[in-house]
Scaffold this motif. Structure first.
Motif, short mmCIF file in Angstrom:
data_model
loop_
_atom_site.label_atom_id
_atom_site.label_comp_id
_atom_site.label_asym_id
_atom_site.label_seq_id
_atom_site.Cartn_x
_atom_site.Cartn_y
_atom_site.Cartn_z
N ARG A 1 1.07 -24.38 34.70
CA ARG A 1 0.85 -25.77 34.22
C ARG A 1 1.34 -26.77 35.25
O ARG A 1 0.71 -27.80 35.48
CB ARG A 1 1.58 -25.99 32.89
N GLU B 1 -5.99 -24.70 25.71
CA GLU B 1 -4.98 -23.65 25.91
C GLU B 1 -4.84 -22.88 24.60
O GLU B 1 -4.97 -23.47 23.53
CB GLU B 1 -3.62 -24.27 26.24
N GLN C 1 -0.73 -16.40 27.29
CA GLN C 1 -1.27 -17.76 27.16
C GLN C 1 -2.46 -17.88 28.11
O GLN C 1 -2.38 -17.43 29.25
CB GLN C 1 -0.21 -18.79 27.52
N ILE D 1 -5.10 -20.62 29.87
CA ILE D 1 -5.27 -22.04 30.18
C ILE D 1 -6.67 -22.22 30.80
O ILE D 1 -7.03 -21.49 31.73
CB ILE D 1 -4.20 -22.52 31.18
N GLY E 1 2.43 -26.89 26.60
CA GLY E 1 1.01 -27.17 26.80
C GLY E 1 0.63 -28.56 26.32
O GLY E 1 1.34 -29.16 25.50
#
Ligand code: SAM
Length: 219
Positions: A126, A139, A149, A151, A169
């Motif tokens: 991120r 996300e 996770q 993205i 996020g």
């Protein structure tokens, strides 16, 4: 073909008729599923190593998908053709993903979607996206033996993420999996904190993270 929950979540994020670069394709299961179900119109299955590509070749031959999946042996995006509109980089660590993204920003700019699933250090991904002012589209968290996770971003201009967004996020689906993942992380951080002396330099950092998590998931 049955994909793992993690790969299925990535599959679901690919747009209909996309032209996909599956970077670090390994066995090419995602590549094959995308074409078999006519989700993608073409896939470039790329990997740096010969051994996974041998496996990829077998999968592609087994499903008779040679016309729609092209195997490319290369480092990251090095030989990725310009018709690709969707890049998937999954199942790698942050440093590898960063080096792949760093090397060819022009190839990222030509894409509608860059789908990233880093096995570790998601906050660093991120931060990378934020530092480049890239735009996070969505996300989500997936549980598939571990918490992952995913993205999705593109290179249109967006503002930098704040401290809270870097951790949790900006456009995260805050569903039960998200809550369970952070509850599990909270327990881990509390256990670490319990073993640290207050004088330890990491004490305050972990203490602060615990408070941020508690605020986020309201426990
Ligand atoms: C753990 S597998 C992940 C496979 C698949 N993407 C997935 O998510 O299940 C990582 C793959 O990335 C490949 N790889 C590692 N570094 C790479 C690079 N710089 N460029 C292309 N492929 C790479 C490895 O050879 C390996 O096949």
């Amino acid at each position: 073909m049955k994909l793992s929950k993690r790969l299925q979540a990535i599959y679901d994020l690919v747009d209909e008729k996309a032209i996909v670069g599956d970077i670090g394709c390994d066995h090419a299961l995602l590549s094959c599923a995308l074409v078999l179900n006519e989700k993608a119109s073409k896939v470039y299955a790329c990997d740096i190593n010969e051994e996974p590509l041998q496996q990829a070749r077998k999968s592609i031959q087994y499903y008779k998908l040679e016309d729609q999946i092209e195997i490319i042996q290369c480092d990251g995006l090095d030989m990725l053709p310009s018709d690709v509109d969707t890049i998937v980089i999954a199942g790698m660590g942050y440093e590898t993903i960063k080096s792949i993204l760093d090397k060819h920003p022009e190839k990222l700019k030509g894409c509608n979607k860059i789908i990233i699933q880093s096995n570790r250090d998601v906050e660093k991904i991120r931060k990378y996206v934020s530092d480049h002012h890239y735009h996070i589209q969505s996300e989500q968290c997936v549980f598939d033996l571990h918490y992952y996770q995913i993205i999705v971003f593109d290179c249109s201009n967006d503002s930098e993420l704040n401290k809270k967004e870097l951790l949790f996020g900006r456009r995260m689906i805050k569903d039960n999996v998200f809550l369970q993942m952070w509850f599990s992380n909270l327990k881990k951080y509390e256990s670490i904190l319990g073993k640290l002396s207050e004088k330890n330099e990491k004490y305050q950092i972990i203490y602060d993270i615990i408070n941020q998590i508690k605020e986020e998931i309201e426990v």
